[in-house]
Design an enzyme around this catalytic site. Structure first.
Site, mmCIF file in Angstrom:
data_model
loop_
_atom_site.group_PDB
_atom_site.id
_atom_site.type_symbol
_atom_site.label_atom_id
_atom_site.label_comp_id
_atom_site.label_asym_id
_atom_site.label_seq_id
_atom_site.Cartn_x
_atom_site.Cartn_y
_atom_site.Cartn_z
ATOM 1 N N ALA A 8 50.252 6.753 -44.847
ATOM 2 C CA ALA A 8 50.269 5.723 -45.787
ATOM 3 C C ALA A 8 49.982 4.303 -44.827
ATOM 4 O O ALA A 8 49.933 4.259 -43.607
ATOM 5 C CB ALA A 8 51.683 5.303 -46.355
ATOM 6 N N MET A 9 49.690 3.400 -45.677
ATOM 7 C CA MET A 9 49.188 1.951 -44.883
ATOM 8 C C MET A 9 49.641 0.566 -45.802
ATOM 9 O O MET A 9 49.713 0.601 -46.866
ATOM 10 C CB MET A 9 47.632 2.054 -44.930
ATOM 11 C CG MET A 9 47.410 0.810 -44.081
ATOM 12 S SD MET A 9 47.670 0.684 -42.394
ATOM 13 C CE MET A 9 47.890 -1.198 -41.932
ATOM 14 N N HIS A 13 59.510 2.438 -45.888
ATOM 15 C CA HIS A 13 58.940 2.232 -44.578
ATOM 16 C C HIS A 13 57.809 1.272 -44.698
ATOM 17 O O HIS A 13 57.542 0.100 -44.088
ATOM 18 C CB HIS A 13 58.347 3.659 -43.935
ATOM 19 C CG HIS A 13 57.560 3.340 -42.579
ATOM 20 N ND1 HIS A 13 58.207 3.712 -41.318
ATOM 21 C CD2 HIS A 13 56.368 3.013 -42.339
ATOM 22 C CE1 HIS A 13 57.486 3.308 -40.482
ATOM 23 N NE2 HIS A 13 56.336 2.960 -40.724
ATOM 24 N N GLU A 14 56.912 1.517 -45.608
ATOM 25 C CA GLU A 14 55.845 0.564 -45.948
ATOM 26 C C GLU A 14 56.133 -0.834 -46.343
ATOM 27 O O GLU A 14 55.659 -1.684 -45.990
ATOM 28 C CB GLU A 14 54.576 1.223 -46.970
ATOM 29 C CG GLU A 14 54.331 2.733 -46.660
ATOM 30 C CD GLU A 14 53.923 2.418 -45.082
ATOM 31 O OE1 GLU A 14 53.210 1.655 -44.667
ATOM 32 O OE2 GLU A 14 54.172 3.572 -44.536
#
Length: 809
Positions: free
Chosen positions: A174-175, A209-210
């Site tokens: 993921a980003m 988290h992202e």
């Protein structure tokens, strides 16, 4: 501007998805971290340098979903070319180049309720995914998470919108691109009624988290990649707070102990360890530091800091840091300064001690302390630190120490009773050494603890008398410490096993996670019925009370979150061990299923129950599951669970037939499932030798049919075998097979050598630890054990273990 990339998944590149009518639809998307923006446009591609981006995208008009970091200002026709449009975006906030993102597609979206957050929050995905309601959960959870973080950090985070996009063939997990987070399917799509509770936990963790990155990484960014922990270590720790804030049933303030703390401690004594602040300069060096040290150890050191400062002081320091360093590149000293300001205001540290003094000792060197607690006469103990690993260094740490005792077993908070200083590594504490003492309650300090031979049995005795006097997280870490200390030779393995005698009292998920992690290898390597019986007869009666308390029968109102995931793992182990308590339940469901073809097994225990059905019901159980597999559509996740269950049979004839089906192109196995079947049988104690023989007899057909001429399927099969093979006899068979066919293997020979090394390590581990564990269990079976057992099923645990953010950027 560069051309779109079609041969790698970085920069601006081409992806695609398959629509409901089987047509292939294209997507243009980006992945810039850490240094790929320069592939798309000229720039100073460094994280600490920020700019405002003004973006226009010229695209075919039929691509209706065109996304950027900011919201759309307008869409106009492109006058120079019929059928093309120009989408113009509003200016972004100042941001680093690696956070630039764009998507050109015809994706659809689910949008969170407008009342959840101040700006639109959407999850975009291929139309078939949205039609199955796969994008709704992540949109809602993202909106709630953003609202939680806005309140927690008081930042009023500047954004115009927040989009999450599922991109097939995405290079990262993921980003966190500003305003446009991009994910693999596994981390953003949740299908109600189909996806597991452990999967919901994983998805919620990754989204948290992202979104934590929107402050830590986006608003405030590491100046260079050597300080990557300022992005990733903080996003890791803050993500646990976010999940706990919006989905408390997953109990992430506790789960962090297993998921980050204990995991990273294992990494921190391995060859992969490095200081939290790294020495990256080149692109390859930068890529090499997206590790369990940067993420999970960084997150665990943040947790320790919060505990020794107190949550209120820590949060205040982070608010100072975010407010004063917004839109800037930062180094660790910037963080330490603002945490220290808060610490001084609240009088949280000893006189003359600063946050920088403490945290430099944790971020600038690798490894962590081993803290010893030793009786010194009847009325005092010594508490001392030493290096647990990396003996080439003599540097020590500032170590926060909390103390609980038999007379005072609880704490009001985790503010340290004392500090072990870098240059004063030993302290004395007054204590009646005829009573137990423990330090580091709830494992808030990042270190292992070893008690002397007089104090250790006092703790074990307390556990047997009443384990609840010691907190669950302390119990978890005590077990994790002693098993790992045993594996490194600091204590005998029997010392760790002594702490398991109380487990019939245990019902906390963080403790059972340690037990399952530490004993899985011994169980997988058990070969004979006597070895299996020793483990089964010792462990099954300790698992049963926890399972009885949680409830074997499905209760959708209770079996959610951490408790639901624990139930899944308990059932998995109980059925694999052959406890009749679980096997009878599986057979009951089997009977009901046979009577009602529309019955659906509870999703979270499907894997364990279907495995037990096949393992304990011979040809009939196998045929039943094969029929279920054939009848289940490909898009239904249950199809793979039924497939995996087929490999659980204990009948050699059935397993031989199943292996034969993998090379029969007319069989009812889906062709893409054939290799998985062989790997599943390799995990089965009864099937392991069959797979080795199958490789010998059918290697040419495996390469031809399953590999289309490539030997890669052989590598995959040997990889599965290497996780379970632990006898010299089996190794000799594999060695002969490899020697006989080496000329066919070519490029996979390097991988094969690593698998052979793993098997040799397995054999050595079983001699050193596996056999003593099994022997000890055989000698310590309770004479009051009244449990009954079916034959054990396969020596592998089929439940899906929650993954963590190991590969998430």
């Amino acid at each position: 501007m560069a051309a779109i990339n079609t041969n790698s998944l970085d920069g601006l590149y081409l992806s695609n998805y398959t629509d409901t009518d089987e047509t292939i639809k294209r997507i243009a998307t980006t992945q810039m971290q850490a240094y790929h923006a320069r592939q798309l446009f000229p720039c100073f591609d460094e994280p600490g340098l920020k700019a405002v981006f003004n973006l226009k995208i010229i695209h075919k008009t039929n691509y209706t979903t065109v996304l950027g970091n900011s919201d759309v200002a307008n869409v106009t026709e492109f006058a120079d070319l019929e059928g093309w449009s120009v989408t113009t975006f509003n200016p972004t906030v100042p941001m680093a180049t690696y956070l630039f993102a764009m998507v050109v597609s015809d994706l659809e979206y689910a949008e969170a309720d407008g009342g959840l957050f101040k700006v639109p929050v959407r999850t975009y995905a291929p139309p078939p995914v949205v039609a199955r309601n796969g994008a709704t959960y992540s949109a809602d959870i993202a909106a709630k998470m953003l609202a939680y973080f806005d309140t927690y950090f008081a930042t009023d985070y500047p954004m115009q919108k927040m989009d999450s996009v599922h991109i097939p063939h995405f290079s990262a997990g993921a980003m966190e691109n500003w305003g446009l987070n991009i994910y693999r399917e596994a981390y953003i799509i949740y299908y109600p009624g189909e996806s597991l509770e452990s999967y919901k936990n994983l998805l919620t963790s990754v989204v948290s988290h992202e979104l934590a990155h929107q402050n830590f990484g986006n608003l405030v960014t590491c100046k260079w990649w050597n300080e990557l922990w300022l992005n990733e270590g903080f996003a890791t720790y803050i993500s646990y707070l976010g999940v706990d804030g919006v989905r408390p049933e997953f109990r992430h303030r506790e789960w962090i102990l297993n998921d980050a703390f204990q995991y990273s401690m294992r990494v921190d004594v391995s060859a992969r360890s490095h200081p939290i602040v790294n020495d990256a300069v080149t692109p390859d060096e930068v890529d090499s530091y997206f590790t369990g040290i940067t993420y999970e150890k960084g997150g665990s050191v943040n947790r320790m800091t919060e505990k020794f400062l107190s949550e209120a002081t820590y949060k205040k320091g982070l608010q100072y840091y975010l407010h004063n360093m917004s839109y800037q590149g930062v180094v660790s000293d910037d963080l330490f300064h603002y945490l220290n300001v808060a610490a001084q205001e609240d009088d949280r540290l000893p006189a003359g001690v600063t946050v920088k003094m403490i945290l430099d000792s944790w971020t600038l060197q690798k490894s962590h302390p081993l803290v010893r607690v030793s009786a010194e006469g009847p009325n005092s103990v010594y508490i001392s630190q030493e290096r647990y690993a990396d003996p080439a260094s003599v540097d020590l740490w500032w170590v926060p120490v909390t103390v609980v005792t038999q007379d005072a077993p609880s704490l009001e908070n985790w503010v340290p009773k004392l500090w072990l200083e870098r240059d004063v590594p030993i302290k004395s504490v007054v204590h009646d050494t005829s009573k137990w003492i423990m330090i580091n309650q709830d494992a808030t300090g990042y270190y292992r603890v070893l008690y002397d031979e007089g104090l250790t049995p006092l703790i074990a005795d307390q556990l047997r008398r009443n384990a609840s006097v010691i907190t669950p997280l302390s119990r978890s870490q005590l077990l994790d410490d002693y098993f790992n200390l045993a594996y490194r030779g600091n204590v005998e393995i029997e010392a760790a096993l002594e702490f398991t005698k109380y487990l019939e009292q245990e019902d906390h998920f963080t403790v059972w996670e340690v037990i399952f992690t530490q004993l899985r290898q011994a169980y997988n390597f058990a070969q004979t019925e006597d070895e299996h019986s020793a483990i089964r007869n010792y462990l099954a009666p300790k698992i049963r009370p926890a399972l009885e308390k949680i409830g074997l029968e499905q209760n959708n109102n209770v079996h959610i979150g951490a408790l639901g995931i624990l139930r899944t793992k308990l059932i998995d182990w109980s059925c694999a061990l052959g406890d009749s308590f679980c096997v009878d339940y599986a057979n009951k469901l089997y009977t009901e299923w046979g009577q009602d073809v529309n019955k659906i097994l509870p999703i979270d225990i499907q894997a364990s129950i279907t495995c037990a059905i096949v393992a304990n019901n011979g040809q009939a159980g196998f045929d039943f599951m094969m029929a279920k597999y054939i009848a289940t559509p490909m898009q239904n996740p249950s199809k793979v669970r039924y497939l995996n269950a087929l490999g659980c049979s204990r009948d050699a004839g059935v397993l031989q037939t199943l292996l034969g089906m993998t090379l029969d192109t007319n069989s009812q196995l889906v062709r893409s499932h054939a290799l998985s079947v062989i790997q599943r049988v390799a995990m089965n104690k009864q099937g392991r030798r069959l797979v080795i023989q199958f490789l010998k007899d059918q290697v040419d057909r495996i390469i031809s049919i399953l590999g289309s001429g490539s030997p890669s399927p052989v590598s995959s099969i040997l990889s599965s075998l290497s996780s379970y093979v632990s006898t010299q006899e089996e190794l000799d068979e594999v060695l002969k097979f490899v020697a006989d066919h080496a000329a066919k293997f070519g490029v996979i020979n390097g991988s094969i050598n690593s698998y052979l090394t793993t098997i040799r390590s397995n054999i050595a581990w079983k001699v050193t630890f596996g056999k003593p564990i099994i022997s000890w269990m055989g000698e310590n079976v309770s004479i009051n054990n009244s449990a009954s057992y079916a034959n054990p099923s396969l020596a592998v645990f089929v439940s899906l273990v929650t993954a963590v953010l190991r590969c998430v950027n």
